[in-house]
Design an enzyme around this catalytic site. Structure first.
Site, PDB file in Angstrom:
ATOM      1  N   SER A  36       0.802  -1.222   0.000  1.00 45.24           N
ATOM      2  CA  SER A  36       0.000   0.000   0.000  1.00 45.24           C
ATOM      3  C   SER A  36       0.834   1.270   0.000  1.00 45.24           C
ATOM      4  CB  SER A  36      -0.909   0.034   1.239  1.00 45.24           C
ATOM      5  OG  SER A  36      -1.746  -1.085   1.274  1.00 45.24           O
ATOM      6  N   THR A 141      -4.172   2.798   2.551  1.00 50.50           N
ATOM      7  CA  THR A 141      -3.349   3.939   2.951  1.00 50.50           C
ATOM      8  C   THR A 141      -2.937   3.726   4.397  1.00 50.50           C
ATOM      9  OG1 THR A 141      -4.589   5.439   1.497  1.00 50.50           O
ATOM     10  CG2 THR A 141      -3.361   6.454   3.300  1.00 50.50           C
ATOM     11  N   THR A 159       0.976   6.802   1.168  1.00 51.05           N
ATOM     12  CA  THR A 159       0.376   5.796   0.283  1.00 51.05           C
ATOM     13  C   THR A 159       1.143   5.696  -1.022  1.00 51.05           C
ATOM     14  OG1 THR A 159      -1.716   5.086  -0.720  1.00 51.05           O
ATOM     15  CG2 THR A 159      -1.176   7.412  -0.881  1.00 51.05           C
ATOM     16  N   ARG A 169      -1.732  10.316 -11.480  1.00 52.15           N
ATOM     17  CA  ARG A 169      -2.878  10.434 -10.573  1.00 52.15           C
ATOM     18  C   ARG A 169      -2.412  10.661  -9.137  1.00 52.15           C
ATOM     19  NH1 ARG A 169      -4.869   7.445  -5.804  1.00 52.15           N
ATOM     20  NH2 ARG A 169      -7.141   7.673  -5.751  1.00 52.15           N
ATOM     21  N   THR A 192      -8.788   6.696   4.563  1.00 46.08           N
ATOM     22  CA  THR A 192      -8.287   5.684   3.642  1.00 46.08           C
ATOM     23  C   THR A 192      -9.399   5.330   2.667  1.00 46.08           C
ATOM     24  OG1 THR A 192      -7.170   3.533   3.488  1.00 46.08           O
ATOM     25  CG2 THR A 192      -8.976   3.717   5.052  1.00 46.08           C
ATOM     26  N   GLY A 193      -9.028   4.650   1.592  1.00 44.00           N
ATOM     27  CA  GLY A 193     -10.028   4.259   0.614  1.00 44.00           C
ATOM     28  C   GLY A 193      -9.830   4.972  -0.709  1.00 44.00           C
TER      29      GLY A 193
END
Length: 280
Positions: A36, A141, A159, A169, A192-193
């Site tokens: 991650s 993350t 991350t 990105r 996170t996510g």
């Protein structure tokens, strides 16, 4: 859990929350088995590992790097941006030049294990798309918030971003207010996510402001998740989670989908907490 161990080593010795969150984030960044973040992070769709990180202290000072390559510990570069420059964020080649000028060594971040996962994905992905469907496995993350013996708060977020992302990105993790926010009068939060969904809700800032209004960390995380739902019609297809701590030392977490765990280390020890979620 290992990140918390590293952070607690600082806190238990009377160290500052800022040093603790950096130590915790660095522990994860330097773990090649953690895909991650940092070394071993999963690459973009072209096979490049690019990293994002930020850090914020009790005075509201903050630093951030985004789209950084070849540096194992971006959280420490972010701290130097905070401490050595008049800026908040450096990106890309400029961030790399700054890191190297300040003694950080370049290294290859794409490990054999991560390369193998990327090659397997590339072989199975449609040539025109080359992107993996959103799911809870490919966009984690490391976010960490802490309070020290002086009652000061700090936070860090780091991350390697969404696996197989488009080159260039950047998600929410290096964006102050989205992936992380600290207000020493109130509390601290991190996310996170799927970063795009968190950015649309300015998620971590929202969690802190909800705590300012009197909500507990747990309530604030839940209400912020509901805001994410309202801003993202496709919320049922993605995962977002928040964790938070307030000035009283209370903690909380909440996610859209089940399966989100966060680690808490206090004088009772280090433990995993299964966060409640909107979908049960």
């Amino acid at each position: 859990m290992p990140a918390n161990e590293a952070a607690w080593e600082v806190l238990s010795a009377g160290g500052a929350a800022l040093d603790a969150v950096e130590a915790g984030a660095r522990d994860s960044e330097s773990d090649p088995d953690n895909h991650s973040v940092g070394l071993g992070g999963l690459p973009d769709r072209d096979g490049n590992v690019t990293l994002d990180a930020c850090i914020m202290d009790s005075r509201g000072d903050c630093g951030s790097v985004a789209f950084l390559s070849q540096i194992e510990n971006p959280v420490s570069v972010a701290r130097l941006v905070m401490e050595k420059t008049p800026h908040v964020m450096l990106v890309g080649e400029g961030a790399l030049e700054f890191a190297v000028a300040n003694g950080f060594a370049r290294r290859e971040l794409l490990t054999p294990a991560a390369r193998a996962q990327w090659q397997k994905w590339k072989a199975n992905a449609p040539d025109a798309v080359r992107e993996r469907a959103i799911n809870v496995e490919n966009h984690d993350t490391i976010g960490i918030v802490a309070m020290d013996d002086s009652g000061d708060l700090a936070g860090a977020c780091t991350t390697s971003g969404l696996a197989w992302k488009m080159h260039g990105r950047v998600g929410d993790s290096p964006i102050i207010g989205a992936g992380l926010y600290v207000d020493d009068e109130v509390g601290a939060a991190t996310a996170t996510g799927v970063g795009e969904a968190v950015i649309r809700a300015v998620g971590s800032f929202l969690v802190v402001e909800l705590m300012r209004q009197g909500h507990t960390p747990q309530q604030a995380c839940r209400l912020a998740a509901e805001r994410v739902v309202s801003k993202n019609p496709d919320w049922a297809t993605l995962q977002v989670g928040f964790i938070a701590i307030d000035k009283e030392g209370r903690v909380g977490g909440y996610s859209l989908q089940p399966g989100f765990e966060y680690a808490v280390y206090d004088r009772s020890g280090n433990r995993l907490v299964d966060a409640p979620s909107r979908v049960r």
